[in-house]
Every structure is written in C-alpha cells, then in structure tokens.
Design a protein around this motif. Structure first.
Motif, mmCIF file in Angstrom:
data_model
loop_
_atom_site.group_PDB
_atom_site.id
_atom_site.type_symbol
_atom_site.label_atom_id
_atom_site.label_comp_id
_atom_site.label_asym_id
_atom_site.label_seq_id
_atom_site.Cartn_x
_atom_site.Cartn_y
_atom_site.Cartn_z
ATOM 1 N N ALA A 55 -7.771 84.993 125.161
ATOM 2 C CA ALA A 55 -7.634 83.561 124.908
ATOM 3 C C ALA A 55 -7.523 82.775 126.208
ATOM 4 O O ALA A 55 -8.138 81.708 126.369
ATOM 5 C CB ALA A 55 -6.407 83.309 124.031
ATOM 6 N N ILE A 114 -11.013 82.582 127.929
ATOM 7 C CA ILE A 114 -11.888 81.586 127.297
ATOM 8 C C ILE A 114 -11.464 80.185 127.702
ATOM 9 O O ILE A 114 -12.304 79.332 128.045
ATOM 10 C CB ILE A 114 -11.877 81.745 125.771
ATOM 11 N N SER A 136 -15.199 74.895 117.667
ATOM 12 C CA SER A 136 -15.513 76.283 117.327
ATOM 13 C C SER A 136 -14.775 77.258 118.228
ATOM 14 O O SER A 136 -14.195 78.251 117.757
ATOM 15 C CB SER A 136 -17.016 76.525 117.427
ATOM 16 N N LEU A 137 -14.738 76.981 119.524
ATOM 17 C CA LEU A 137 -14.027 77.850 120.460
ATOM 18 C C LEU A 137 -12.517 77.721 120.287
ATOM 19 O O LEU A 137 -11.783 78.700 120.465
ATOM 20 C CB LEU A 137 -14.417 77.504 121.897
ATOM 21 N N ARG A 164 -10.926 77.341 117.581
ATOM 22 C CA ARG A 164 -10.533 78.204 116.471
ATOM 23 C C ARG A 164 -10.327 79.642 116.956
ATOM 24 O O ARG A 164 -9.348 80.292 116.582
ATOM 25 C CB ARG A 164 -11.608 78.184 115.375
ATOM 26 N N TRP A 165 -11.262 80.133 117.756
ATOM 27 C CA TRP A 165 -11.148 81.499 118.256
ATOM 28 C C TRP A 165 -9.942 81.679 119.170
ATOM 29 O O TRP A 165 -9.221 82.688 119.079
ATOM 30 C CB TRP A 165 -12.426 81.900 118.992
ATOM 31 N N LEU A 197 -6.854 81.722 117.119
ATOM 32 C CA LEU A 197 -6.787 82.977 116.367
ATOM 33 C C LEU A 197 -6.313 84.112 117.267
ATOM 34 O O LEU A 197 -5.453 84.917 116.874
ATOM 35 C CB LEU A 197 -8.148 83.310 115.771
ATOM 36 N N PHE A 198 -6.832 84.182 118.497
ATOM 37 C CA PHE A 198 -6.410 85.230 119.423
ATOM 38 C C PHE A 198 -4.934 85.079 119.784
ATOM 39 O O PHE A 198 -4.208 86.076 119.914
ATOM 40 C CB PHE A 198 -7.272 85.197 120.682
#
Length: 486
Positions: free
Chosen positions: A187, A190, A209-210, A212-213, A216-217
């Motif tokens: 995370a 990114i 979109s990123l 969200r990832w 989530l991480f």
C-alpha cells in the motif's frame, strides 16, 4: 516539544541497551525508571499540545531528494496519536512495574532467574519505544518502520521462555503479522509511486480505483495485526508469553497498532470508499461473534481473555467503519475504545498473572474461592470485568454507548441492526465473564486456590492503578476524541 517527543522514542531504546548491560536485579530498576520518565513526558506532551496538532520534521533520506514531496521523518502529535501515546506509555509503565515482581524466582507458574532479567527488559523497553514511534509517526513510511519493529519485539517476547510451545507461538505470530506487514508495504509503495508522498492525507489524492486497492491492503494489514478473521488464530497461541507481555500486547501495544492504522488511514481525508467501509464493519461483526463463540470452551484464563481481546478489537474497527460511512460519533467511539479497553483488559490480564504467580495454574476448572485469600486480586478482577463488558460507570460503557449512538446516526435499517448485535454480544459476554469470575473467586476453596495472600507489592500497586484507570480513563480520553473530525 520536538526534543521531548523524540526523547520518548530514544530513551526507551537507550534504556533497553542499559538493561541488557546491567543484567540481574539492576535491570528492573533501570527499566522502571525509564518507563516512568517516558510516561511523565507523555502526559506532559499531551497536556501541552491539547487541542492542537503539533508537527515537526527531523530528517529525510538523501537518496529520495527530489523524488518525494516533503520530509520523510518527523513527529506528529494530534488527538488520535495522543490517545495511543497515553495508553502505550501509562500501561507500559505499569507493565514494567508489575514485571519487577512477576519475573522472579518466586513465580510458581514460570520462575525466572537473574540471568534472564536483562534480555527480558531489553525486549520490553524496545517494545515500548516502538509503540511510541507508532503513535508519533507523521506518515505511512515511518509508521510502517515502527509497525515492523513491534512485530519483531512481540515475536521475541512471545517466544521468551524458549520452550517448544512458546517458540511455535512466537513463530506463528511473526509469520501471520508479517504477512499483514507485506500488504502494508504494498500500500505504501502504491501511494508513493502515484503521489510522490508518504503523507497520510495523500490517500485522498489517489484515483478512486487505486484508492480502493490501497485501503483494501491496509485493511488486510490491520486484520493480521489485530488478529481479526481470518488471521485470528495467532493471538490465543501468543498466551505462551509471560503474562505482563500478554497484558501489554493485548491492552496497549501490538494489536492496537493494527486498529490504529485503520483509524489513521480513515481519518486522513475521510476518503475511504463506502463499500470498503461496509466490508470493514461486516468483518468486524463476524470476528466479534466468532471470538464470542470460543469463550465457552476455554479452561485457560488467559486464552479466554485473548478471545475477548479479539472481540473488542472488532469494536474499534466497527467504530472506524462507522466513520468511513459518515458517522463521526461512531469513529470517535472506536478511538475511545482503544483507551477504555486498554485499561480494562490490562487489569484482567494482570489479575490472571497474579493468580498464576501465587497458585501456579491458570486453569479455570482448578480454581475456586480465591477471594478469601486474594481479596485485592478479586476486587481488581471484578472491576476489570465490569469495565470491559461495559457496565456503568466503568470504562467501556462510555465507548460502547457512543458507538451505539454513532450507529443510530447512520439511519435506515443498518443502525438498529448494529445496535441489536452489539447489545447481544455485550449481554452474552457479560454473563459468561461473570460466570468465570464467580467460579474462580467465589464458592468453595479448591486445593489449587489454598494460598496465603495477594501477590507482591509491585504487582498489587499496578492492579490498584489500573482499577483507578478503569474509572477515570474515559474522562481523560473523551476530550481528546471529541477533537477528531473537527
């Protein structure tokens, strides 16, 4: 202020080295002195910075010059960090003081020789330093570094006794929590690549979109560190650690770093996607009731308390989820629960340690009538029980009440459903914990409980201080959490 905050990180680390060099009886004196100074500095810092957010840069990495916007290393003391700082340092001090008597040759559960004093206090003070670092971290990179240090410290302390069970438990904790650390690192990578920043508020700059990832991480990292489903199995096994470490691990340190990460991430711009907020809340409820189901088959008092910790960490994450869904009151309740649960659960764990120290057992079925021979421990246990289950006017009543109020502010059917589920868990938990308390302390005296007195004075002083904390910590933490989200 900067010098004082840096001292709180550096001093325990230096004290750890000093304790390792001194060894034997002098290590415990040095450890208590260092922990006391750090606790005093923490209280002073929080009082001095109350109502503000103090931030200062202290350095950077030369090879990142031009590649990152802003400094890399520094300190941040805001209301959220202040709550964790007070919990980590005050309970840390009481843990060190308690250890001065518990970690000795008279312990009927696990006798500890003089040669083991230095290594123990080295690891405990490094644990304290790493938790202060987590509380004061101004960005994700620095938070990650201290986060990983807590992982290493907890592994070494869980495995402290060096027998087969403790070594396996330590390795399991290291493996599972490090998996979470890898997701945390991903995370951070990114975030850095997309924003050229490690700052908390850079989360809001990410494309949806990123974002969200990344969230989530971070959630996976928090679940692993805070022993949430499906990563929950390491925490009960970690009860192979010395009981003061179990208390610190559950009440103030490692697992609280996990929920603190999510609180920090969500409150930095309030940019968590609502769908992930729903997922975080749903997983908190699943974990809460799964942990509750394990209560009824536990005979080891510490393992029972471990499952209770898992459930209460779910309360914190449920509050954070409410904040992500728009309920600032719910978020504040989650942060308040960090402090309220910390003092309540530390009280219960140190009572369990006192029982094992005097009787040599933690078996619920083997104990009974301890209130006659250990009256102070009995009073402390029931105070901790009432506090952790949310009976007014004790600590967790206030955080649970605020959480219910925050849930109702969501509107629709979700609010009443959450209220009903939380009340059901609280009622069942209260009933079972009360049953265990009655079994251990009331009724006929069992052979294992035929002991003479309460534990030595350092342990008794710690219990008295924690009982006071179970009453006053909401009054201390409430003004701080009310500043979050303004």
């Amino acid at each position: 202020m900067t010098a004082v905050l840096l001292t709180m990180v550096v001093l325990p680390a230096l004290g750890a080295v000093l304790a390792a060099v001194l060894g034997k009886g002098r290590a415990r004196v040095a450890a208590v002195a260092v922990a006391m100074v750090v606790a005093v500095l923490a209280v002073w810092s929080v009082a001095a910075a109350f109502g503000t957010s103090y931030r200062d840069a202290v350095g950077t990495l030369p090879w990142l010059a031009g590649a990152v916007d802003g400094p890399v290393f520094g300190i941040l003391l805001d209301p959220l960090g202040s709550v964790l700082l007070l919990v980590a340092t005050l309970i840390g001090l009481l843990t060190v003081l308690y250890s001065a008597a518990y970690m000795g040759e008279r312990n009927r559960d696990h006798a500890v020789g003089p040669s083991e004093q230095g290594p123990y206090y080295f690891r405990l003070l490094m644990f304290l330093a790493s938790m202060v670092g987590v509380a004061l971290a101004p960005n994700f990179l620095q938070l990650f570094l201290f986060w990983e240090l807590t992982t290493v410290c907890s592994w070494s302390l869980i495995a402290f006794y060096g027998n087969e069970k403790s070594l396996k438990a330590g390795f399991k904790a290291l493996l599972i929590t490090h998996v979470g650390g890898l997701f945390f690192l991903l995370a951070v990578l990114i975030l850095f690549v997309q924003t050229r920043s490690f700052e908390f508020d850079a989360l809001a700059q990410l494309p949806e979109s990123l974002r969200r990832w990344v969230f989530l991480f971070l959630m996976i990292a928090a679940w692993a560190k805070a022993a949430q489903v499906p990563f929950h199995t390491w925490l009960p096994d970690a009860m192979e650690a010395p009981t003061p470490i179990s208390a610190y691990l559950h009440a103030a340190a490692m697992v609280k770093a996990g929920v603190f990460l999510m609180a920090r991430a969500v409150s930095s711009g309030w940019a968590m996607p609502p769908g992930l907020g729903m997922l975080l809340g749903a997983m908190a409820l699943v974990t809460m009731f799964l942990a509750l189901s394990y209560y009824f088959v536990q005979d080891d008092l510490k393992r029972l308390l471990a499952y209770s910790t898992i459930a209460h960490l779910s309360y914190v994450l449920l509050g954070v989820a409410l904040g992500a869904l728009g309920s600032t009151t719910g978020f504040r309740a989650g942060v308040l629960h960090i402090a309220c649960h910390g003092f309540s659960k530390a009280t219960l764990f140190l009572c369990a340690g006192a029982i094992a120290y005097v009787t040599g057992t933690r078996s619920i079925s083997a104990l009974g009538g301890l209130a006659r021979s250990m009256p102070l421990t009995a009073v402390a246990f029931f105070v901790g029980l009432l506090a952790v289950t949310g009976v007014p006017p004790f600590a967790c009543f206030w955080s649970k009440f605020m959480l219910l109020a925050g849930a109702m502010k969501l509107g629709g059917i979700i609010g009443p459903v959450l209220v009903g589920l939380v009340l059901v868990e609280s009622l069942i938990s209260f009933g079972w914990m009360l049953r265990v308390g009655q079994k251990v302390f009331l009724g006929p005296v069992t052979p294992a409980a035929a002991v003479n007195s309460d534990p030595p004075w350092p342990m008794s002083v710690a219990l008295v201080a924690l009982m006071i904390g179970c009453l006053v910590i909401p009054a201390v933490a409430m003004p701080l959490v009310q500043l979050i989200g303004r």
